[in-house]
Design an enzyme around this catalytic site. Structure first.
Site, PDB file in Angstrom:
ATOM      1  N   GLY A   7       0.835  -1.194   0.000  1.00 35.37           N
ATOM      2  CA  GLY A   7       0.000   0.000   0.000  1.00 35.37           C
ATOM      3  C   GLY A   7       0.868   1.241   0.000  1.00 35.37           C
ATOM      4  N   GLY A   9       0.208   4.240  -0.221  1.00 41.59           N
ATOM      5  CA  GLY A   9      -0.666   5.395  -0.029  1.00 41.59           C
ATOM      6  C   GLY A   9       0.022   6.386   0.896  1.00 41.59           C
ATOM      7  N   LEU A  11       0.292   6.777   4.427  1.00 40.18           N
ATOM      8  CA  LEU A  11       1.153   6.330   5.520  1.00 40.18           C
ATOM      9  C   LEU A  11       2.218   5.340   5.030  1.00 40.18           C
ATOM     10  CD1 LEU A  11       0.752   7.575   8.218  1.00 40.18           C
ATOM     11  CD2 LEU A  11      -0.542   5.606   8.971  1.00 40.18           C
ATOM     12  N   GLY A  12       1.840   4.460   4.104  1.00 40.14           N
ATOM     13  CA  GLY A  12       2.795   3.481   3.563  1.00 40.14           C
ATOM     14  C   GLY A  12       3.974   4.178   2.903  1.00 40.14           C
ATOM     15  N   ARG A 131      -2.182  12.266   0.333  1.00 36.98           N
ATOM     16  CA  ARG A 131      -1.651  12.248  -1.031  1.00 36.98           C
ATOM     17  C   ARG A 131      -2.149  13.489  -1.768  1.00 36.98           C
ATOM     18  NH1 ARG A 131      -2.869   6.258  -3.343  1.00 36.98           N
ATOM     19  NH2 ARG A 131      -4.653   6.244  -1.944  1.00 36.98           N
ATOM     20  N   LYS A 182      -8.156   5.208  21.211  1.00 34.10           N
ATOM     21  CA  LYS A 182      -8.193   6.010  19.978  1.00 34.10           C
ATOM     22  C   LYS A 182      -9.540   5.831  19.279  1.00 34.10           C
ATOM     23  CE  LYS A 182      -5.400   7.522  16.159  1.00 34.10           C
ATOM     24  NZ  LYS A 182      -5.093   6.952  14.857  1.00 34.10           N
ATOM     25  N   ASN A 190     -15.358  12.259  15.327  1.00 32.05           N
ATOM     26  CA  ASN A 190     -15.441  12.245  13.857  1.00 32.05           C
ATOM     27  C   ASN A 190     -16.865  12.219  13.289  1.00 32.05           C
ATOM     28  OD1 ASN A 190     -12.734  11.959  14.514  1.00 32.05           O
ATOM     29  ND2 ASN A 190     -12.267  10.741  12.712  1.00 32.05           N
ATOM     30  N   ASN A 200     -13.093  20.224  13.880  1.00 30.46           N
ATOM     31  CA  ASN A 200     -13.121  19.625  15.227  1.00 30.46           C
ATOM     32  C   ASN A 200     -13.466  20.662  16.295  1.00 30.46           C
ATOM     33  OD1 ASN A 200     -12.329  17.366  13.896  1.00 30.46           O
ATOM     34  ND2 ASN A 200     -10.310  17.188  14.849  1.00 30.46           N
ATOM     35  N   GLU A 262     -13.903   4.527   7.041  1.00 27.14           N
ATOM     36  CA  GLU A 262     -13.562   3.306   7.781  1.00 27.14           C
ATOM     37  C   GLU A 262     -14.576   3.078   8.914  1.00 27.14           C
ATOM     38  OE1 GLU A 262      -8.878   2.536   7.453  1.00 27.14           O
ATOM     39  OE2 GLU A 262      -9.299   4.441   8.432  1.00 27.14           O
TER      40      GLU A 262
HETATM   41  P1  NAP Z   1      -4.401   5.593   1.643  1.00 28.00           P
HETATM   42  O1  NAP Z   1      -3.649   6.863   1.428  1.00 28.00           O
HETATM   43  O2  NAP Z   1      -5.734   5.433   1.013  1.00 28.00           O
HETATM   44  O3  NAP Z   1      -3.463   4.405   1.178  1.00 28.00           O
HETATM   45  C1  NAP Z   1      -3.886   3.073   1.137  1.00 28.00           C
HETATM   46  C2  NAP Z   1      -3.078   2.379   0.072  1.00 28.00           C
HETATM   47  O4  NAP Z   1      -3.381   0.983   0.111  1.00 28.00           O
HETATM   48  C3  NAP Z   1      -3.373   2.869  -1.345  1.00 28.00           C
HETATM   49  O5  NAP Z   1      -2.154   3.215  -1.960  1.00 28.00           O
HETATM   50  C4  NAP Z   1      -3.986   1.635  -2.030  1.00 28.00           C
HETATM   51  O6  NAP Z   1      -3.617   1.465  -3.377  1.00 28.00           O
HETATM   52  C5  NAP Z   1      -3.332   0.530  -1.218  1.00 28.00           C
HETATM   53  N1  NAP Z   1      -4.005  -0.756  -1.352  1.00 28.00           N
HETATM   54  C6  NAP Z   1      -5.269  -1.112  -1.016  1.00 28.00           C
HETATM   55  N2  NAP Z   1      -5.491  -2.411  -1.304  1.00 28.00           N
HETATM   56  C7  NAP Z   1      -4.347  -2.870  -1.846  1.00 28.00           C
HETATM   57  C8  NAP Z   1      -3.937  -4.128  -2.361  1.00 28.00           C
HETATM   58  N3  NAP Z   1      -4.762  -5.182  -2.379  1.00 28.00           N
HETATM   59  N4  NAP Z   1      -2.690  -4.263  -2.839  1.00 28.00           N
HETATM   60  C9  NAP Z   1      -1.828  -3.207  -2.842  1.00 28.00           C
HETATM   61  N5  NAP Z   1      -2.140  -1.990  -2.376  1.00 28.00           N
HETATM   62  C10 NAP Z   1      -3.384  -1.829  -1.878  1.00 28.00           C
HETATM   63  O7  NAP Z   1      -4.598   5.309   3.198  1.00 28.00           O
HETATM   64  P2  NAP Z   1      -3.781   5.897   4.438  1.00 28.00           P
HETATM   65  O8  NAP Z   1      -4.284   7.262   4.731  1.00 28.00           O
HETATM   66  O9  NAP Z   1      -2.312   5.693   4.244  1.00 28.00           O
HETATM   67  O10 NAP Z   1      -4.331   4.969   5.597  1.00 28.00           O
HETATM   68  C11 NAP Z   1      -3.863   3.646   5.845  1.00 28.00           C
HETATM   69  C12 NAP Z   1      -4.313   3.275   7.261  1.00 28.00           C
HETATM   70  O11 NAP Z   1      -3.598   4.106   8.180  1.00 28.00           O
HETATM   71  C13 NAP Z   1      -5.801   3.557   7.518  1.00 28.00           C
HETATM   72  O12 NAP Z   1      -6.354   2.587   8.356  1.00 28.00           O
HETATM   73  C14 NAP Z   1      -5.791   4.912   8.219  1.00 28.00           C
HETATM   74  O13 NAP Z   1      -6.911   5.127   9.051  1.00 28.00           O
HETATM   75  C15 NAP Z   1      -4.512   4.791   9.032  1.00 28.00           C
HETATM   76  N6  NAP Z   1      -3.952   6.092   9.387  1.00 28.00           N
HETATM   77  C16 NAP Z   1      -3.717   7.043   8.429  1.00 28.00           C
HETATM   78  C17 NAP Z   1      -3.176   8.265   8.785  1.00 28.00           C
HETATM   79  C18 NAP Z   1      -2.904   9.342   7.769  1.00 28.00           C
HETATM   80  O14 NAP Z   1      -2.554  10.455   8.153  1.00 28.00           O
HETATM   81  N7  NAP Z   1      -3.021   9.083   6.479  1.00 28.00           N
HETATM   82  C19 NAP Z   1      -2.870   8.524  10.137  1.00 28.00           C
HETATM   83  C20 NAP Z   1      -3.112   7.541  11.102  1.00 28.00           C
HETATM   84  C21 NAP Z   1      -3.655   6.318  10.705  1.00 28.00           C
HETATM   85  P3  NAP Z   1      -4.046   2.457  -4.572  1.00 28.00           P
HETATM   86  O15 NAP Z   1      -3.110   3.621  -4.465  1.00 28.00           O
HETATM   87  O16 NAP Z   1      -3.815   1.617  -5.769  1.00 28.00           O
HETATM   88  O17 NAP Z   1      -5.486   2.816  -4.316  1.00 28.00           O
END
Ligand code: NAP
Length: 303
Positions: A7, A9, A11-12, A131, A182, A190, A200, A262
């Site tokens: 992933g 995205g 955080l990844g 992103r 959390k 939320n 908020n 979510e």
């Molecule tokens: P995001 O930006 O939507 O990223 C998720 C990524 O997962 C996307 O790149 C998506 O691919 C990929 N993905 C989904 N299914 C897949 C699969 N089968 N194979 C490969 N890649 C796959 O989400 P995020 O914001 O990083 O959030 C991830 C988690 O962290 C969530 O549970 C969120 O609540 C938690 N979190 C996020 C933050 C934050 O600030 N972002 C902070 C704390 C916690 P595509 O690009 O192809 O769609």
């Protein structure tokens, strides 16, 4: 030993870039050949930090690759976690470990069911990233990540990789309490920001509503064996509301952007856990119904 980040995205990518620039071997697992072709065309991940953009060339493969995986960071949304892990489970090497970055509760159990006998570590993060384009991530908020394993309190050796990569973290012997706390904060804040269409901080105009939810969330945590996570919940909710007054919550942003939320792993999980424990939580159930109606009216899924 290489890290695999599933992933790329928000955080990844943030994790992958920090590991990579510290010299820790890391590779990305992308959704399919099409996403891989798109990434290869761009050639790198871009991290925007304090207004400064930097490029990071990190190797990537499609999820259908068959190379073994020894350390996997699962960085997709909670609703994608079970499906994603099914696609790579057969590639996990003996002794491989999986780190679950998903917010909320419920997805961790879905993953554990699919990985019997494997060590899965849970993370809870307050870092903020989003992103602003394909293969571009903006590091929007400094934060901290707690990592733990409800089945084994001994910390893994790879925490030194995080230290070296300057990923602020703490080993948490009671990660479930952190995830519950959390989740409760999320349930109190939320959904109301979505329903009232506000930041908020504007929840100070709905004090009674917030207080009623905090009272039921306290009952929920206590009834689910999480008395520590219930301590001073209401004070903490107001502290978070004040500290993040200018922000739009993640659920607000998802709904405003027409993206799936979510909710099943947050308020939905809370309501189901309450029913399972025969707790009376009328305000939380009413909130869920109002949220479902709001999502439905915008063509967004209720799960
Ligand atoms: P995001 O930006 O939507 O990223 C998720 C990524 O997962 C996307 O790149 C998506 O691919 C990929 N993905 C989904 N299914 C897949 C699969 N089968 N194979 C490969 N890649 C796959 O989400 P995020 O914001 O990083 O959030 C991830 C988690 O962290 C969530 O549970 C969120 O609540 C938690 N979190 C996020 C933050 C934050 O600030 N972002 C902070 C704390 C916690 P595509 O690009 O192809 O769609």
């Amino acid at each position: 030993m290489s890290w695999h980040v599933l992933g790329a995205g928000s955080l990844g990518s943030l994790w992958a870039v920090r590991l990579s620039r510290a010299g820790v071997p890391v590779q990305l697992i992308l959704r399919d050949e099409q996403r891989l072709a798109s990434y290869r065309q761009t050639g790198a991940l871009t991290l925007v930090e304090q207004g400064h953009a930097s490029q990071h060339v990190i190797p990537a493969h499609s999820i259908d690759d068959d190379a073994p995986i020894e350390r996997l960071l699962l960085a997709c949304k909670a609703y994608d976690a079970a499906n994603a892990i099914e696609r790579v489970a057969h590639r996990l090497a003996p002794g491989a470990e999986v780190i679950l970055l998903q917010n909320g509760l419920g997805s961790q159990d879905e993953v554990l069911e699919r990985l019997p006998g494997r060590r899965c570590l849970f993370a809870s993060s307050t870092e903020g990233a989003f992103r602003d384009g394909d293969w571009r991530v903006v590091f929007a908020g400094q934060g901290h990540t707690w990592i733990g394993d409800p089945a084994d309190v001994s910390p893994p050796s790879w925490l030194s990789n995080l230290q070296r990569s300057r990923i602020p973290h703490t080993w948490s012997p009671d990660i479930l309490a952190r995830l519950w706390r959390k989740l409760a904060l999320n349930c109190a804040i939320n959904p109301l920001t979505v329903l009232h269409g506000c930041r908020n901080g504007e929840l100070t105009g709905y004090r009674q509503e917030v207080a009623g939810l905090c009272a039921e969330l306290t009952v929920l945590l206590q009834g689910c064996g999480q008395a520590d996570a219930a301590e001073n919940l209401q004070d903490d909710v107001w502290r978070v509301i004040e500290a993040t007054a200018a922000n739009y919550s993640s659920m607000y942003q998802d709904v405003a952007g027409g993206r799936r939320t979510e909710v099943s792993y947050l308020l939905g999980y809370a309501c189901t856990a309450g029913e399972r424990n025969e707790l009376s939580l009328p305000r939380l159930h009413a909130l869920q119904q109002r949220l479902f109606a709001h999502l439905g009216a915008r063509g967004l899924p209720r799960h």
